[in-house]
Design an enzyme around this catalytic site. Structure first.
Site, mmCIF file in Angstrom:
data_model
loop_
_atom_site.group_PDB
_atom_site.id
_atom_site.type_symbol
_atom_site.label_atom_id
_atom_site.label_comp_id
_atom_site.label_asym_id
_atom_site.label_seq_id
_atom_site.Cartn_x
_atom_site.Cartn_y
_atom_site.Cartn_z
ATOM 1 N N ARG A 82 5.863 -2.558 -5.271
ATOM 2 C CA ARG A 82 6.077 -3.414 -6.419
ATOM 3 C C ARG A 82 4.772 -4.017 -6.942
ATOM 4 N NH1 ARG A 82 11.165 -5.193 -5.855
ATOM 5 N NH2 ARG A 82 10.660 -4.632 -3.736
ATOM 6 N N THR A 83 4.065 -4.707 -6.081
ATOM 7 C CA THR A 83 2.862 -5.420 -6.527
ATOM 8 C C THR A 83 1.795 -4.453 -7.001
ATOM 9 O OG1 THR A 83 3.365 -7.167 -4.949
ATOM 10 C CG2 THR A 83 1.147 -7.133 -5.831
ATOM 11 N N LYS A 110 -11.131 4.824 9.756
ATOM 12 C CA LYS A 110 -12.174 5.287 10.674
ATOM 13 C C LYS A 110 -12.937 4.120 11.288
ATOM 14 C CE LYS A 110 -12.654 9.298 7.710
ATOM 15 N NZ LYS A 110 -13.324 9.598 6.440
ATOM 16 N N ARG A 132 -4.947 -6.561 -1.417
ATOM 17 C CA ARG A 132 -3.798 -6.926 -0.584
ATOM 18 C C ARG A 132 -4.222 -6.643 0.839
ATOM 19 N NH1 ARG A 132 2.045 -6.395 -0.378
ATOM 20 N NH2 ARG A 132 1.943 -7.729 -2.210
ATOM 21 N N HIS A 160 0.149 -15.576 -2.261
ATOM 22 C CA HIS A 160 0.435 -14.442 -3.127
ATOM 23 C C HIS A 160 0.514 -15.045 -4.531
ATOM 24 C CE1 HIS A 160 1.751 -10.778 -4.738
ATOM 25 N NE2 HIS A 160 2.800 -10.514 -4.003
#
Lengths: 331, 180, 441
Positions: A82-83, A110, A132, A160
């Protein structure tokens, strides 16, 4: 521009104010790390700008040239549909060049550090980085080492901010204001970044915020947040204008925060019957993704007072506003 | 601070423009007005009212915010960031003759931005430009089809249009730049 | 080169002998000879001290991590001992959580050999309580003691098993060694990275409740009472721990405790901004606990100030807050912080500070020092309590720079550090001290 033109003329047109105080004229910070850094005036500026941005989505050509030539990197260390999609659409509607980096396809797996990943991206001179990350404060770390503008798209259990902004935008669209509304937020408070951003924003705009959840998922020090905290969902919902349900992550049960999903739903789930305690015109919100039958009953989620899909639609407009305003911020 | 237009003169100019529109377009069929925010919008409404009187027909009228199309948007180091406001064009512009309305025509950059914005809404048959004041100093190959008044100015002067709807009175004044 | 040094004109302050006044102090053959008025210089190097300087028994930091063997990129015995000297410490006691853990005589001897080669601060190794500090089986404590270990600890980790703690207290008693515990109930600490409370909640950081420490302190005090062993609580950070220690002392339990400068100067409010140089374990606590610790310093419940000097490479600290290692360096900031925030702030007197940083650490560890009595080793710290200091991490002698105090302006500095009669550090503001050359005994 060398000479004054009507492009430069300050607009002084009186506009009906939906709530005090007046919107700011621009953002002060060059990053959006959290609602904690925004004044009420800046929040209103973002919401007002989002109103204008929303119309672009209704055009035949859903695109304006504003961020042409700007590069935005979407750096997602956690899965998000969604975001991430919402940011990408917002960026594309403003004509930015966008680049998505997901953890699974990058060198992060890695063993590269976040700082090195950021510095390597930075060497390619993006204008903004949308991040995020599972660690609280990861965007702050980036903001200290990068020249790019940083937008927090969710960091750990911290904030958020664009979710809270789109929630406020949605509430305002229905209620015309935030100040004075009773807003109940129910669910896993402890682990929720949506909760923290919403509490900060809604308090700043003068809402009467109630939070509700099991004591094991309550925030330590909640009494200093300026909200009403209760373990009774009935008390939280009574005469509420807005009911916001938070996602219960299934692994919390294994963590011993509550005995079973069934018991959780029985004590804290939003049923149609419980929803009736709220005001007759109350709206029901959820930041998604929903666990139907755990925190919210399907008939409520799909019912007439649910604005859950509207929240998603408004997310694009709000993120466009943030991208536009940050590009022009003072710093 | 010389007054270039008073309320009466402004009103007469807008009536004259309405007549010119009807004449040039042989009626008002397929016409639509789009005002550029901020002051182009009330001007467009006034012209629509004049056209209603003259031709007894309601012309669709919209408002266009060109902020997101500005070519100087990301070049401002200081000062308030332009406020983005709503564009409201509640009709299809396809195959219409669009009458674009602004208060002052100066460098032409606002009109350039407005043309870009309009094209994103569809494919009009034609676009004609109405301005209350043309003060010269064009930087782009743009000219107005209807002009309330041509006002020769120097570059360090500015034109301030005040309207009843936005400023509480109707007048156009010429100012030295320092006084702005 | 002369083997004697005569310090003239400073305030000599030694609460262990009751001396406090303007005296001469004669050092000869690496020992304190006389403290008195108008001493004859003989062939000694004479240094006239400014009247504002305070001559004390050498400060001892009883809780440092020197990282060698195994993590020499953070610190070595040599760089840590040099940092100690620069910070005013004549001796340090180093924790055994090296790689490998100091749980056998060979490692203790290795550390002592490195310390002798470095020839800076004295280094007293602390041995592990349990093999590998795994908390399962006692380490070879007698051998460690014979090799030179002065105390036992599994620091970095708590001794989780009450039974093992009991055995350690009993067994270490045979050698009159204290067991130093890092008190933390592991399940309550969980994945916590910050003090559980408003600020951690606001920042979305997992919390470590005060109770995680308090429970273990209470358990350990109870076990020390049961066994008659000697217990020392490391880096105490909360009010409840202080209460448990106070209660233990009242009923005669052999328990002592230390606090760090950072826990008495900072609170969890400092975490705003996610600077990992504010991440330590125990975490910075809320103001209430800090105030309790200040009370404990004042009323005598707290026995020692120790830095928990925990060097980390900047790469290790330059990561997400929850992934960064705990700990900060402390050797080169402790004295200015203590002078500014404790002495000048009126929390403790100057004599009390000498107790906290010199006399008591020496007594708890059972090592030489902590006194200016004639015949004792000439380990001295000379303080310049009114000299302004600006903390500049770039100039640290430690290999690491992980301090939250960079740029702080503090009133108080170390004028000189003397070990075994030799001036190993002198502040640039006191050229006479820097120029004096005294031969090794």
């Amino acid at each position: 521009m060398s000479a004054p033109s009507n492009l430069d003329r300050a607009e002084s047109v009186g506009r009906p104010l939906r709530e005090e105080p007046r919107p700011a004229t621009r953002l002060r910070a060059r990053h959006l790390l959290g609602i904690a850094d925004l004044s009420a005036e800046e929040i209103l500026l973002i919401l007002d700008t989002a109103e204008a941005m929303k119309e672009i989505g209704a055009r035949p050509i859903k695109k304006v040239p504003t961020l042409r030539g700007r590069t935005v990197v979407n750096l997602f260390f956690e899965p998000s549909t969604r975001t991430r999609t919402s940011f990408e659409i917002a960026e594309k509607r403003l004509s930015a060049d966008t680049l998505g980096i997901a953890v699974g396809t990058s060198s992060v797996v890695k063993g590269e550090t976040l700082a090195d990943t950021a510095l390597n991206l930075e060497a390619m001179a993006p204008d903004m980085i949308v991040i995020r990350h599972g660690s609280s404060g990861a965007p702050h770390l980036l903001s200290r080492i990068c020249r790019s503008r940083i937008i927090n798209a969710g960091d750990g259990m911290h904030e958020h901010p664009t979710q809270a902004l789109l929630d406020a935008f949605t509430i305002r669209a229905h209620k015309g204001r935030i100040a004075g509304l009773k807003i109940a937020i129910v669910g896993d408070l402890l682990h929720s970044r949506v909760l923290r951003s919403n509490v900060l924003l809604l308090k700043r705009l003068g809402a009467d915020v109630w939070v509700c959840g099991p004591p094991t998922l309550m925030l330590p020090g909640i009494e200093q947040f300026g909200v009403h905290a209760t373990t009774s969902i009935d008390e939280a919902l009574a005469d509420a204008d807005v009911v916001m349900m938070l996602r219960i992550q299934l692994e919390r049960m294994q963590g011993g925060f509550f005995p079973s999903l069934r018991e959780y739903f029985n004590v804290f789930g939003l049923t149609a019957e419980r929803a009736r305690r709220a005001k007759a015109d109350a709206i029901i919100m959820h930041p998604g993704p929903m666990n139907r039958g755990v925190e919210i009953a399907s008939d409520v989620a799909d019912g007439p007072y649910s604005v859950i899909l509207e929240q998603v639609a408004n997310g694009v407009a709000v993120r466009m506003a943030v991208l536009y305003l940050l590009e022009g911020s003072v710093a | 601070m010389p007054t270039v237009m008073d309320a009466d003169r402004m009103s007469r100019a807008l009536v004259r423009i309405a007549h010119e529109i009807v004449e040039r377009n042989r009626g008002v069929g397929d016409l639509a007005l789009v005002g550029i925010r901020t002051r182009g919008v009330p001007l467009a409404r006034r012209i629509a009212a004049n056209l209603l009187t003259i031709a007894a027909e309601q012309i669709p009228t919209g408002a266009l915010d060109i902020t997101l199309y500005r070519d100087d948007l990301m070049r401002h180091a200081v000062g308030p960031q332009p406020v983005v406001r709503k564009t409201e064009i509640p009709f299809s512009i396809d195959d219409k003759k669009i009458l674009l309305v602004d208060d002052v025509l100066f460098t032409g950059r606002t009109v350039r931005a407005a043309l870009d914005a309009l094209i994103d809404f569809g494919r009009p048959k034609a676009i004609q430009l109405i301005v209350l004041v043309d003060r010269g100093h064009r930087e782009l190959p743009i000219r107005a089809d209807y002009v309330g008044r041509n006002v020769p100015t120097s570059r360090d002067e500015s034109i301030q249009v005040n309207l009843q709807e936005t400023d509480g009175r109707d007048e156009v004044v010429l100012q030295r730049a320092e006084a702005v | 080169m002369p083997k004697s040094l005569l310090l003239r004109g400073g305030r000599v302050l030694d609460p262990s002998t009751g001396i406090d006044g303007f005296f001469d102090l004669l050092i000869d053959d690496a020992q304190v000879r006389h403290v008195g008025r108008d001493l004859q210089a003989g062939d000694a190097v004479v240094i006239e001290l400014a009247r504002g300087l305070v001559v004390c028994p050498g400060f001892i930091d009883m809780h440092v991590h020197l990282r060698e063997p195994g993590q020499e990129h953070k610190e070595t015995v040599a760089t840590g001992a040099a940092a100690a000297i620069a910070g005013g410490f004549t001796a340090v006691a180093c924790m055994p959580n090296t790689d490998p853990v100091n749980d056998q005589a060979g490692i203790t001897e290795f550390i002592l050999k490195k310390a002798a080669a470095a020839d800076k601060a004295r280094v007293y190794p602390i041995g592990a309580v349990s093999r590998g500090s795994r908390g399962e089986q006692l380490a070879d404590i007698a051998e460690l003691h014979a090799a030179g270990v002065v105390a036992l600890s599994d620091d970095g980790k708590p001794v989780a098993s009450a039974l093992l703690m009991r055995r350690a207290l009993e067994y270490a008693g045979m050698f009159r060694m204290p067991v130093i515990d890092h008190c933390e109930e592991p399940t309550l600490k969980g994945e916590g990275v910050a003090h559980e409370g408003y600020h951690a909640s606001l920042l979305g950081l997992k919390g470590i409740p005060a109770a995680a420490e308090e429970i273990m302190v209470a358990r350990d005090v109870t076990l020390a009472g049961l066994t008659g062993g000697t217990l020392h609580i490391a880096h105490m950070s909360v009010e409840g721990s202080l209460r448990a220690v106070r209660e233990g002392k009242d009923r005669g339990v052999r328990v002592t405790c230390e606090v760090t400068p950072h826990h008495v100067v900072l609170t969890d409010e400092a975490l705003d901004g996610y600077d990992t140089n504010f991440k330590m374990n125990p975490p910075l606590r809320e103001a209430r606990h800090r105030e309790a610790l200040l009370g404990g310093l004042g009323d005598g419940t707290v026995d020692a100030i120790a830095t928990d000097h925990a060097p980390h490479h900047y790469d290790e600290k330059g990561v997400e807050f929850d992934r960064a290692p705990f700990g900060i360096v402390g050797l080169e900031t402790a004295v200015p912080l203590a002078l500014d925030r404790l002495v000048h702030a009126g929390v403790v007197s100057m004599p009390r500070l000498v107790q906290l940083m010199s006399i008591n650490p020496a007594r708890i560890l059972g090592v030489a020092g902590g006194t200016l009595a004639p015949g004792s080793p000439a380990d001295l710290t000379i303080l310049a309590p009114d000299l302004d200091t600006t903390v500049d991490p770039a100039r640290f002698l430690s290999k690491s720079r992980n301090t939250p105090f960079g740029g702080w302006s503090l009133r108080g500095a170390v004028a000189a550090t003397i070990v075994g009669g030799r001036i190993l550090y002198a502040h640039s503001a006191f050229p006479a001290l820097a120029a004096a050359k005294v031969a090794r005994a």
